[in-house]
Design a protein around this motif. Structure first.
Motif, PDB file in Angstrom:
ATOM      1  N   UNK A  61       0.819  -1.210   0.000  1.00  0.00           N
ATOM      2  CA  UNK A  61       0.000   0.000   0.000  1.00  0.00           C
ATOM      3  C   UNK A  61       0.854   1.263   0.000  1.00  0.00           C
ATOM      4  N   UNK A  62       0.273   2.352  -0.472  1.00  0.00           N
ATOM      5  CA  UNK A  62       0.959   3.640  -0.373  1.00  0.00           C
ATOM      6  C   UNK A  62       0.296   4.472   0.718  1.00  0.00           C
ATOM      7  N   UNK A  63       0.776   5.665   0.922  1.00  0.00           N
ATOM      8  CA  UNK A  63       0.309   6.495   2.045  1.00  0.00           C
ATOM      9  C   UNK A  63      -1.188   6.751   1.984  1.00  0.00           C
ATOM     10  N   UNK A  64      -1.738   6.841   0.786  1.00  0.00           N
ATOM     11  CA  UNK A  64      -3.163   7.142   0.642  1.00  0.00           C
ATOM     12  C   UNK A  64      -4.055   5.993   1.100  1.00  0.00           C
ATOM     13  N   UNK A  65      -3.488   4.791   1.220  1.00  0.00           N
ATOM     14  CA  UNK A  65      -4.280   3.634   1.635  1.00  0.00           C
ATOM     15  C   UNK A  65      -4.436   3.534   3.150  1.00  0.00           C
ATOM     16  N   UNK A  66      -3.647   4.287   3.906  1.00  0.00           N
ATOM     17  CA  UNK A  66      -3.675   4.183   5.368  1.00  0.00           C
ATOM     18  C   UNK A  66      -5.054   4.567   5.907  1.00  0.00           C
ATOM     19  N   UNK A  67      -5.461   3.875   6.972  1.00  0.00           N
ATOM     20  CA  UNK A  67      -6.786   4.105   7.547  1.00  0.00           C
ATOM     21  C   UNK A  67      -6.711   3.914   9.060  1.00  0.00           C
ATOM     22  N   UNK A  68      -7.528   4.653   9.783  1.00  0.00           N
ATOM     23  CA  UNK A  68      -7.586   4.532  11.236  1.00  0.00           C
ATOM     24  C   UNK A  68      -8.608   3.479  11.631  1.00  0.00           C
ATOM     25  N   UNK A  69      -8.191   2.549  12.477  1.00  0.00           N
ATOM     26  CA  UNK A  69      -9.066   1.481  12.970  1.00  0.00           C
ATOM     27  C   UNK A  69      -9.380   1.768  14.437  1.00  0.00           C
ATOM     28  N   UNK A  70     -10.628   2.039  14.732  1.00  0.00           N
ATOM     29  CA  UNK A  70     -11.048   2.327  16.106  1.00  0.00           C
ATOM     30  C   UNK A  70     -11.629   1.065  16.731  1.00  0.00           C
ATOM     31  N   UNK A  71     -11.094   0.674  17.905  1.00  0.00           N
ATOM     32  CA  UNK A  71     -11.580  -0.525  18.582  1.00  0.00           C
ATOM     33  C   UNK A  71     -11.164  -0.468  20.047  1.00  0.00           C
ATOM     34  N   UNK A  72     -12.024  -0.983  20.912  1.00  0.00           N
ATOM     35  CA  UNK A  72     -11.735  -1.084  22.352  1.00  0.00           C
ATOM     36  C   UNK A  72     -11.304   0.244  22.957  1.00  0.00           C
ATOM     37  N   UNK A  73     -11.862   1.340  22.450  1.00  0.00           N
ATOM     38  CA  UNK A  73     -11.529   2.650  22.991  1.00  0.00           C
ATOM     39  C   UNK A  73     -10.204   3.199  22.522  1.00  0.00           C
ATOM     40  N   UNK A  74      -9.533   2.521  21.579  1.00  0.00           N
ATOM     41  CA  UNK A  74      -8.250   2.976  21.060  1.00  0.00           C
ATOM     42  C   UNK A  74      -8.336   3.131  19.545  1.00  0.00           C
ATOM     43  N   UNK A  75      -7.394   3.859  18.989  1.00  0.00           N
ATOM     44  CA  UNK A  75      -7.291   4.008  17.547  1.00  0.00           C
ATOM     45  C   UNK A  75      -5.926   3.509  17.079  1.00  0.00           C
ATOM     46  N   UNK A  76      -5.938   2.743  15.987  1.00  0.00           N
ATOM     47  CA  UNK A  76      -4.712   2.192  15.430  1.00  0.00           C
ATOM     48  C   UNK A  76      -4.662   2.528  13.948  1.00  0.00           C
ATOM     49  N   UNK A  77      -3.463   2.740  13.458  1.00  0.00           N
ATOM     50  CA  UNK A  77      -3.281   3.145  12.071  1.00  0.00           C
ATOM     51  C   UNK A  77      -2.856   1.942  11.232  1.00  0.00           C
ATOM     52  N   UNK A  78      -3.747   1.450  10.398  1.00  0.00           N
ATOM     53  CA  UNK A  78      -3.439   0.348   9.498  1.00  0.00           C
ATOM     54  C   UNK A  78      -2.894   0.906   8.192  1.00  0.00           C
ATOM     55  N   UNK A  79      -1.932   0.229   7.620  1.00  0.00           N
ATOM     56  CA  UNK A  79      -1.392   0.664   6.332  1.00  0.00           C
ATOM     57  C   UNK A  79      -2.433   0.516   5.232  1.00  0.00           C
ATOM     58  N   UNK A  80      -3.324  -0.471   5.390  1.00  0.00           N
ATOM     59  CA  UNK A  80      -4.422  -0.672   4.447  1.00  0.00           C
ATOM     60  C   UNK A  80      -5.461  -1.577   5.085  1.00  0.00           C
ATOM     61  N   UNK A  81      -6.713  -1.390   4.740  1.00  0.00           N
ATOM     62  CA  UNK A  81      -7.805  -2.253   5.170  1.00  0.00           C
ATOM     63  C   UNK A  81      -8.831  -2.235   4.038  1.00  0.00           C
ATOM     64  N   UNK A  82      -8.721  -3.232   3.158  1.00  0.00           N
ATOM     65  CA  UNK A  82      -9.531  -3.188   1.933  1.00  0.00           C
ATOM     66  C   UNK A  82      -9.719  -4.604   1.406  1.00  0.00           C
ATOM     67  N   UNK A  83     -10.886  -4.877   0.863  1.00  0.00           N
ATOM     68  CA  UNK A  83     -11.138  -6.140   0.193  1.00  0.00           C
ATOM     69  C   UNK A  83     -10.759  -7.367   0.977  1.00  0.00           C
ATOM     70  N   UNK A  84     -10.998  -7.378   2.277  1.00  0.00           N
ATOM     71  CA  UNK A  84     -10.662  -8.526   3.110  1.00  0.00           C
ATOM     72  C   UNK A  84      -9.212  -8.595   3.523  1.00  0.00           C
ATOM     73  N   UNK A  85      -8.415  -7.564   3.147  1.00  0.00           N
ATOM     74  CA  UNK A  85      -6.986  -7.531   3.476  1.00  0.00           C
ATOM     75  C   UNK A  85      -6.721  -6.489   4.556  1.00  0.00           C
TER      76      UNK A  85
END
Length: 382
Positions: free
Chosen positions: A257-281
């Motif tokens: 993935x490139x920088x534009x694919x990064x996404x914030x994943x919010x769970x359990x009261x915290x936020x984590x930065x995934x490099x990509x979260x798309x199409x089951x990946x």
């Protein structure tokens, strides 16, 4: 509480111990191998259990080193039992649901009690809600079944150990057989000497109620045998960082993935930065997935949505904190149990990663044997 399990519906019919053993032997033959003497002895012990027939339920605790075939044998036995009244439970998923149920019960009970204005009522109600949640979990788990198969039983967390004691006591008070597998003998559960005493009552309950059987053998079949059919977790890879790894991932339909694919994943009261979260990946760097406060519950929740994972930029083990190394073990446990495809991009080969002398005492010592066995399912690249 919803119980995550595998259930098989078959017509109920009487079956002898010999027929069950033969069914397990035939399943091995269909899979292309013969049961070893130690495995055959366990098959006979399983076949002799009187599930749903005796006035006093039979319980069996099967333990042994990783890769000896415990899960395979229990799955074959489970499939061979000609009854609908059985349930196979995933350890991680069950405890995730149990913790969620406890949180909901405690919150609701505390809020209702505080509304009365009585001093200390909220705290007392919250404590009582834990027992209620465990009781409800047991009722859901044992609803209309004669057998529960609890695979990959282990206790590493003292809080979970306390809950497990409650759970075991409730289980053994019902007319239901419990079969479980573990890499540890009962005395080896919650092995940390600082906390081991917390689970000693649970060990006593297990040893008083269950037949403890060891699956012996010198061969770790995961490490010594080629995987004939790659699927799920065993479709994954362990790759050394570099262009070859990126090319291999691209061929697998996992372009970096490139920088534009990064996404914030919010769970359990915290936020984590995934490099990509798309199409089951789901693509995470080690720094974000292991050094941040992620938990087994987070991995299970994400695995419900993403069945292909990439763990990127995994450094040499001495460059991980002790907490990150523990999270790595928990991650491998969770994804292997759920059969989620995992690709690791690392600075070292997997054997060096798990056995580095620079870690000293306390590195991967407690869980190295199980984690190394599971990592052997991954294909090596580079």
């Amino acid at each position: 509480m919803d119980v995550t399990s595998d259930e098989v519906e078959m017509e109920t019919a009487p079956v002898s111990a010999d027929e069950l053993v033969e069914a397990m032997r035939q399943a091995a033959d269909d899979a292309g191998f013969d049961l070893e003497p130690e495995q055959l002895e366990v098959a006979r012990r399983l076949g002799s259990l009187a599930v749903g027939e005796a006035s006093v339920p039979a319980h069996l605790y099967l333990w042994g080193a990783a890769g000896r075939g415990k899960t395979w044998l229990l799955d074959a036995y489970f499939q061979a039992l000609p009854t609908e009244r059985k349930r196979r439970v995933h350890f991680h998923s069950f405890f995730r649901a149990l913790h969620r149920s406890i949180h909901e019960h405690r919150t609701a009970a505390a809020e209702a009690a505080r509304a009365t204005g009585e001093p200390g009522a909220g705290a007392r109600a919250a404590a009582g809600a834990v027992a209620n949640a465990v009781d409800r979990a047991v009722e859901d788990l044992l609803d209309e079944v004669d057998l529960v198969l609890f695979d990959e039983f282990h206790v590493h967390d003292p809080g979970d150990g306390t809950l497990m004691i409650r759970l075991l006591e409730a289980l053994f008070s019902r007319d239901v057989s419990l079969i479980t597998s573990s890499n540890y003998p009962p005395s080896g559960l919650l092995p940390d000497p600082v906390y081991h005493h917390i689970f000693e009552p649970g060990i006593a309950v297990i040893e008083a109620n269950m037949t403890v059987v060891e699956l012996a053998g010198d061969t770790d079949h995961r490490r010594s045998s080629a995987v004939q059919r790659r699927q799920g977790f065993s479709r994954g890879t362990w790759m050394l960082t570099g262009q070859e790894a990126d090319d291999e991932l691209a061929d697998l339909g996992l372009p970096r993935p490139d920088a534009a694919d990064a996404v914030t994943m919010a769970i359990s009261g915290h936020e984590f930065r995934a490099s990509a979260a798309r199409g089951g990946v789901l693509w995470f760097t080690s720094a974000e997935l292991l050094e941040r406060p992620t938990s087994v519950g987070d991995y299970l929740a994400w695995a419900a949505e993403y069945d292909r994972w990439v763990l990127d930029a995994l450094p040499a083990p001495e460059h991980l904190t002790r907490e990150a190394r523990a999270r790595f073990v928990h991650l491998i446990d969770a994804l292997c149990d759920l059969d989620v495809e995992l690709h690791v991009i690392a600075a070292t080969d997997r054997e060096t990663f798990m056995t580095a002398e620079t870690l000293g005492r306390g590195g991967f010592a407690r869980d190295a044997f199980r984690t190394r066995s599971r990592l052997a399912l991954l294909r090596t690249v580079g």
